[in-house]
Design a protein around this motif. Structure first.
Motif, short mmCIF file in Angstrom:
data_model
loop_
_atom_site.label_atom_id
_atom_site.label_comp_id
_atom_site.label_asym_id
_atom_site.label_seq_id
_atom_site.Cartn_x
_atom_site.Cartn_y
_atom_site.Cartn_z
N ASP A 66 0.84 -1.14 -0.01
CA ASP A 66 0.14 -0.05 0.09
C ASP A 66 0.86 1.07 -0.05
O ASP A 66 1.63 1.43 0.94
CB ASP A 66 -1.00 0.03 1.27
CG ASP A 66 -1.90 1.30 1.34
OD1 ASP A 66 -2.29 1.78 0.09
OD2 ASP A 66 -1.99 1.85 2.48
N SER A 68 1.79 5.30 0.03
CA SER A 68 1.14 6.43 0.90
C SER A 68 0.58 7.56 0.17
O SER A 68 -0.12 8.18 0.86
CB SER A 68 2.72 7.31 1.61
OG SER A 68 3.22 7.59 0.47
N ARG A 69 0.62 7.23 -1.15
CA ARG A 69 -0.21 8.27 -2.01
C ARG A 69 -0.09 7.39 -3.32
O ARG A 69 0.29 6.51 -3.59
CB ARG A 69 0.44 9.68 -1.87
CG ARG A 69 1.71 9.79 -2.78
CD ARG A 69 1.96 11.40 -2.70
NE ARG A 69 3.33 11.61 -3.18
CZ ARG A 69 3.76 11.50 -4.39
NH1 ARG A 69 2.79 11.24 -5.45
NH2 ARG A 69 4.76 11.96 -4.76
N LEU A 302 6.79 5.53 -1.66
CA LEU A 302 6.75 5.09 -0.28
C LEU A 302 6.11 4.40 -0.02
O LEU A 302 4.66 4.59 -0.41
CB LEU A 302 6.80 6.61 0.51
CG LEU A 302 7.82 7.64 0.31
CD1 LEU A 302 7.25 8.73 0.90
CD2 LEU A 302 9.12 7.20 0.91
N ARG A 304 3.51 2.69 2.71
CA ARG A 304 2.60 3.02 3.88
C ARG A 304 2.16 1.55 4.86
O ARG A 304 2.26 1.66 6.02
CB ARG A 304 1.21 3.53 3.64
CG ARG A 304 0.23 3.92 4.87
CD ARG A 304 -1.00 4.60 4.39
NE ARG A 304 -1.88 4.72 5.45
CZ ARG A 304 -2.90 3.76 5.78
NH1 ARG A 304 -2.94 2.69 5.18
NH2 ARG A 304 -3.58 3.91 6.92
N GLU A 305 2.05 0.60 3.93
CA GLU A 305 1.61 -0.55 4.52
C GLU A 305 1.89 -1.80 3.56
O GLU A 305 1.66 -1.44 2.60
CB GLU A 305 0.15 -0.69 5.25
CG GLU A 305 -0.15 -1.92 6.05
CD GLU A 305 -1.55 -1.72 6.45
OE1 GLU A 305 -2.15 -2.66 7.10
OE2 GLU A 305 -2.26 -0.70 6.09
#
Length: 314
Positions: A66, A68-69, A302, A304-305
């Protein structure tokens, strides 16, 4: 043999169950252990929730990353390739425009006929807006004229690759990524399977005409320096033309005198040269902008998960 399946996702909550069921059905025909790597590229719907649900149901084969954006499909492809651990790796879209039924033949071509990469290309663009088809064909014609890296018209990101090909692609760690060009640039023994164009099974495409147009410009700048050569030759031509016009004006003045003040010719020359300079400064600016992004060394994406032990996981 392990097969990693990389699926970039942007607002694909409706397509995911359909994609997984259809792909699993085709993989039962192959002697492979699947590894699904879904990359959620900043979706605004329930894509992430659906991925977590699928991971909970099949924790050994379904994995997710996932972002970050929204970083774009190129970043999602790169993240998936970095995470893939399979002997073979394939890239697919979740909307089933990349037909899973081609996987058995792609697998056969690699395992039995010795290809390193089996790509796919559309025979036609039926169902696509005519203006988009026209510019797509024009892009491939142009890029093959001005670039030393040959690109097949109608080619998709959907392809099956050996580990050697994937490792070669990962060596190209540039920030500005144009995967179609990168796949062609690394070479290796490659063939393409043609197929009829498929419509999305659910959802709406996130690719507008202008996003595709910008993407094509990225490809031209990333894989050709002809625009820079064009700027140089354009400068030489404009200088020659300016000198020629000056000679004509001098001869006209000597022979016929100077009945007019000269403003029309002077303004025309200034506007012509000024416009030409601004145009080529814009071309140079595009290349300088690419260099600027590369030297800043920002990460391509980046995370996130994720449930994976990803090399770029914080």
């Amino acid at each position: 043999m392990k097969l990693s399946i990389i699926i970039p996702c942007y607002n694909e909550q409706e397509s995911l169950p359909l994609f997984f069921a259809e792909t699993q059905k085709q993989l039962q025909k192959l002697a492979v252990t699947p590894e699904y790597i879904f990359v959620n590229d900043g979706s605004t719907d329930q894509t992430l929730s659906e991925l977590k649900k699928m991971h909970k149901q099949e924790p050994t084969i379904v994995h997710f990353i996932d972002f970050s954006r929204n970083f774009g499909k190129e970043a999602a492809i790169y993240a998936g390739l970095q995470a893939a651990t399979g002997d073979l790796v394939t890239l697919m879209d979740a909307d089933l425009q990349d037909p899973p039924e081609l996987l058995p033949e792609m697998y056969r071509l690699i395992t039995e006929e010795g290809y390193d990469c089996v790509g796919t290309r559309r025979k036609s663009r039926d169902g696509e807006p005519p203006i988009r088809s026209f510019f797509a064909k024009g892009f491939y014609w142009l890029i093959n004229k001005i670039s030393q890296t040959s690109m097949v018209s109608g080619v998709r990101d959907f392809r099956l690759m050996t580990r050697q090909v994937v490792d070669a692609i990962l060596q190209m760690g540039e920030y500005n990524r144009f995967s179609k060009g990168i796949f062609s640039w690394v070479g290796f023994k490659t063939t393409y399977l043609p197929y009829e164009n498929k419509e999305r099974v659910a959802g709406e495409t996130s690719w507008s005409f202008w996003s595709l147009f910008r993407y094509s410009l990225e490809g031209i700048i990333d894989f050709s320096n002809v625009p820079l050569q064009l700027a140089a030759w354009g400068g030489i031509f404009s200088c020659f033309l300016a000198v020629l016009i000056i000679v004509v004006i001098v001869i006209r003045t000597l022979v016929f005198g100077d009945p007019t003040s000269g403003w029309p010719s002077m303004v025309s020359i200034i506007l012509f040269l000024g416009g030409l300079q601004l145009f080529f400064i814009g071309i140079l600016g595009q290349y300088i902008g690419k260099i600027y992004l590369e030297v800043k060394k920002r990460p391509v994406y980046l995370i996130r998960e994720t449930d994976l032990n990803h090399p770029n996981k914080d």
